[in-house]
Scaffold this motif. Structure first.
Motif, PDB file in Angstrom:
ATOM      1  N   THR A   4      -4.627   0.375   7.014  1.00 15.82           N
ATOM      2  CA  THR A   4      -3.166   0.312   6.888  1.00 15.82           C
ATOM      3  C   THR A   4      -2.691  -1.140   6.898  1.00 15.82           C
ATOM      4  O   THR A   4      -1.866  -1.539   6.068  1.00 15.82           O
ATOM      5  CB  THR A   4      -2.492   1.099   8.041  1.00 15.82           C
ATOM      6  OG1 THR A   4      -3.066   2.394   8.102  1.00 15.82           O
ATOM      7  CG2 THR A   4      -0.992   1.211   7.824  1.00 15.82           C
ATOM      8  N   LEU A   5      -3.246  -1.934   7.812  1.00 14.30           N
ATOM      9  CA  LEU A   5      -2.848  -3.346   7.887  1.00 14.30           C
ATOM     10  C   LEU A   5      -3.231  -4.081   6.606  1.00 14.30           C
ATOM     11  O   LEU A   5      -2.482  -4.911   6.096  1.00 14.30           O
ATOM     12  CB  LEU A   5      -3.478  -4.010   9.117  1.00 14.30           C
ATOM     13  CG  LEU A   5      -2.976  -3.482  10.477  1.00 14.30           C
ATOM     14  CD1 LEU A   5      -3.717  -4.165  11.624  1.00 14.30           C
ATOM     15  CD2 LEU A   5      -1.468  -3.690  10.632  1.00 14.30           C
ATOM     16  N   GLU A   6      -4.393  -3.720   6.059  1.00 21.69           N
ATOM     17  CA  GLU A   6      -4.834  -4.355   4.811  1.00 21.69           C
ATOM     18  C   GLU A   6      -3.888  -3.967   3.667  1.00 21.69           C
ATOM     19  O   GLU A   6      -3.435  -4.815   2.894  1.00 21.69           O
ATOM     20  CB  GLU A   6      -6.265  -3.932   4.500  1.00 21.69           C
ATOM     21  CG  GLU A   6      -6.898  -4.850   3.467  1.00 21.69           C
ATOM     22  CD  GLU A   6      -8.261  -4.373   3.007  1.00 21.69           C
ATOM     23  OE1 GLU A   6      -8.959  -3.688   3.767  1.00 21.69           O
ATOM     24  OE2 GLU A   6      -8.592  -4.699   1.841  1.00 21.69           O
ATOM     25  N   LEU A   7      -3.567  -2.699   3.590  1.00 19.49           N
ATOM     26  CA  LEU A   7      -2.634  -2.221   2.550  1.00 19.49           C
ATOM     27  C   LEU A   7      -1.308  -2.980   2.602  1.00 19.49           C
ATOM     28  O   LEU A   7      -0.735  -3.345   1.577  1.00 19.49           O
ATOM     29  CB  LEU A   7      -2.378  -0.713   2.759  1.00 19.49           C
ATOM     30  CG  LEU A   7      -1.234  -0.099   1.958  1.00 19.49           C
ATOM     31  CD1 LEU A   7      -1.666   0.089   0.502  1.00 19.49           C
ATOM     32  CD2 LEU A   7      -0.791   1.242   2.546  1.00 19.49           C
ATOM     33  N   LEU A   8      -0.845  -3.238   3.821  1.00 20.18           N
ATOM     34  CA  LEU A   8       0.474  -3.866   3.995  1.00 20.18           C
ATOM     35  C   LEU A   8       0.389  -5.392   4.050  1.00 20.18           C
ATOM     36  O   LEU A   8       1.416  -6.063   4.186  1.00 20.18           O
ATOM     37  CB  LEU A   8       1.130  -3.331   5.276  1.00 20.18           C
ATOM     38  CG  LEU A   8       1.344  -1.807   5.319  1.00 20.18           C
ATOM     39  CD1 LEU A   8       1.799  -1.367   6.697  1.00 20.18           C
ATOM     40  CD2 LEU A   8       2.336  -1.359   4.256  1.00 20.18           C
ATOM     41  N   GLY A   9      -0.815  -5.918   3.972  1.00 17.14           N
ATOM     42  CA  GLY A   9      -0.989  -7.374   3.965  1.00 17.14           C
ATOM     43  C   GLY A   9      -0.680  -8.025   5.299  1.00 17.14           C
ATOM     44  O   GLY A   9      -0.276  -9.193   5.354  1.00 17.14           O
ATOM     45  N   VAL A  10      -0.878  -7.269   6.377  1.00 16.05           N
ATOM     46  CA  VAL A  10      -0.573  -7.815   7.715  1.00 16.05           C
ATOM     47  C   VAL A  10      -1.778  -8.596   8.246  1.00 16.05           C
ATOM     48  O   VAL A  10      -2.891  -8.067   8.253  1.00 16.05           O
ATOM     49  CB  VAL A  10      -0.231  -6.662   8.704  1.00 16.05           C
ATOM     50  CG1 VAL A  10       0.035  -7.203  10.100  1.00 16.05           C
ATOM     51  CG2 VAL A  10       0.941  -5.837   8.194  1.00 16.05           C
ATOM     52  N   PRO A  11      -1.575  -9.840   8.694  1.00 17.92           N
ATOM     53  CA  PRO A  11      -2.698 -10.612   9.251  1.00 17.92           C
ATOM     54  C   PRO A  11      -3.305  -9.911  10.462  1.00 17.92           C
ATOM     55  O   PRO A  11      -2.618  -9.175  11.187  1.00 17.92           O
ATOM     56  CB  PRO A  11      -2.052 -11.936   9.666  1.00 17.92           C
ATOM     57  CG  PRO A  11      -0.737 -11.993   8.968  1.00 17.92           C
ATOM     58  CD  PRO A  11      -0.309 -10.577   8.700  1.00 17.92           C
ATOM     59  N   ASP A  12      -4.603 -10.190  10.654  1.00 21.53           N
ATOM     60  CA  ASP A  12      -5.394  -9.499  11.663  1.00 21.53           C
ATOM     61  C   ASP A  12      -4.891  -9.670  13.087  1.00 21.53           C
ATOM     62  O   ASP A  12      -5.224  -8.889  13.972  1.00 21.53           O
ATOM     63  CB  ASP A  12      -6.840  -9.998  11.553  1.00 21.53           C
ATOM     64  CG  ASP A  12      -7.799  -8.946  12.025  1.00 21.53           C
ATOM     65  OD1 ASP A  12      -7.509  -7.758  11.816  1.00 21.53           O
ATOM     66  OD2 ASP A  12      -8.822  -9.319  12.646  1.00 21.53           O
ATOM     67  N   LYS A  13      -4.092 -10.712  13.340  1.00 22.01           N
ATOM     68  CA  LYS A  13      -3.683 -10.939  14.738  1.00 22.01           C
ATOM     69  C   LYS A  13      -2.586  -9.962  15.187  1.00 22.01           C
ATOM     70  O   LYS A  13      -2.144 -10.000  16.323  1.00 22.01           O
ATOM     71  CB  LYS A  13      -3.259 -12.386  14.951  1.00 22.01           C
ATOM     72  CG  LYS A  13      -1.990 -12.798  14.248  1.00 22.01           C
ATOM     73  CD  LYS A  13      -1.647 -14.216  14.669  1.00 22.01           C
ATOM     74  CE  LYS A  13      -0.178 -14.463  14.437  1.00 22.01           C
ATOM     75  NZ  LYS A  13       0.338 -15.686  14.923  1.00 22.01           N
TER      76      LYS A  13
END
Ligand code: FMN
Length: 201
Positions: free
Chosen positions: A158-167
């Motif tokens: 989900t974070l990858e899909l939304l382009g959210v940084p890993d932190k």
């Protein structure tokens, strides 16, 4: 709307109409969220608002998969009226999330503590008040919400899909829309049986 009425009638709404939600309404709810308290007034929450139908469709697929996994593992709900209602309602949201006009992600930093070297409470303690403020503001505007977390089962995707940084990690995902069901006061355990005064009893 009276604040107490909004609090008492804010409950999980998982069925929505197709009516769009105005940008004004979204910003009102976000401003209310941002007014919430946080440890050391650090204000750690980040908001990611998904309105694009293509992104909603992808989020919807991830949520459906996550919810299926959850139902395979979680203890089954009771077979009584309440259990059946929650099961059907939660399944309905999992089937239809992509068609909810607005999906808001509440993100929190992956940190052991908000203030290094001292325990002022878990980081999420400074994020969920914002989530609840958002839901209360939505209720005051006649909009429905549900605080959900099951998407965390597929958090990395989900974070990858939304382009959210890993932190950052997902504290909650809140669908927002015009309700296709009635607001009501949910049945809860009797608070007088859960409360003691002056000494634990
Ligand atoms: C931490 C937390 C996580 C939740 N996760 C989900 C979820 O992933 N999906 C969902 O449909 N509801 C979720 N809920 C909503 C609960 O199921 C709901 O608050 C509870 O059943 C009471 O509903 P009511 O207020 O309508 O009585 C969550 C609620 C909380 C507080």
């Amino acid at each position: 709307m009276d604040a107490l009425e909004a609090i008492m009638t804010t409950r999980a709404i998982r069925r929505f109409t197709d009516e769009p939600v105005s940008d004004d309404a979204v910003w009102t709810c976000l401003r209310a969220a941002q007014q919430a308290p946080s440890g050391g007034n650090v204000q750690p929450t980040r908001y990611l608002v998904v309105t694009d139908p293509e992104v909603r469709a992808e989020v919807g697929k991830l949520y459906r998969r996550a919810f299926t996994k959850y139902t395979e593992i979680a203890p089954p709900l009771k077979d009584d009226a309440v259990g059946t209602r929650v099961r059907q309602s939660a399944n309905h949201l999992a089937d239809t999330l992509a068609s909810v006009p607005v999906i808001v992600f509440f993100l929190m930093p992956r940190l052991p503590s908000l203030v290094e070297g001292i325990d002022i409470g878990p980081v999420h303690a400074s994020v969920y008040p914002a989530v609840q403020n958002f839901c209360l503001a939505a209720r005051a505007l006649g909009l429905g919400t549900t605080l959900t977390t099951v998407i965390r089962v597929h958090q990395a995707e989900t974070l990858e899909l939304l382009g959210v940084p890993d932190k950052w990690e997902i504290a909650a995902m809140v669908p927002l829309g015009h309700p296709a069901e009635k607001f009501s006061v949910a049945k809860r355990r009797d608070v007088s049986r859960l409360t003691s005064f002056n000494r634990w009893s």
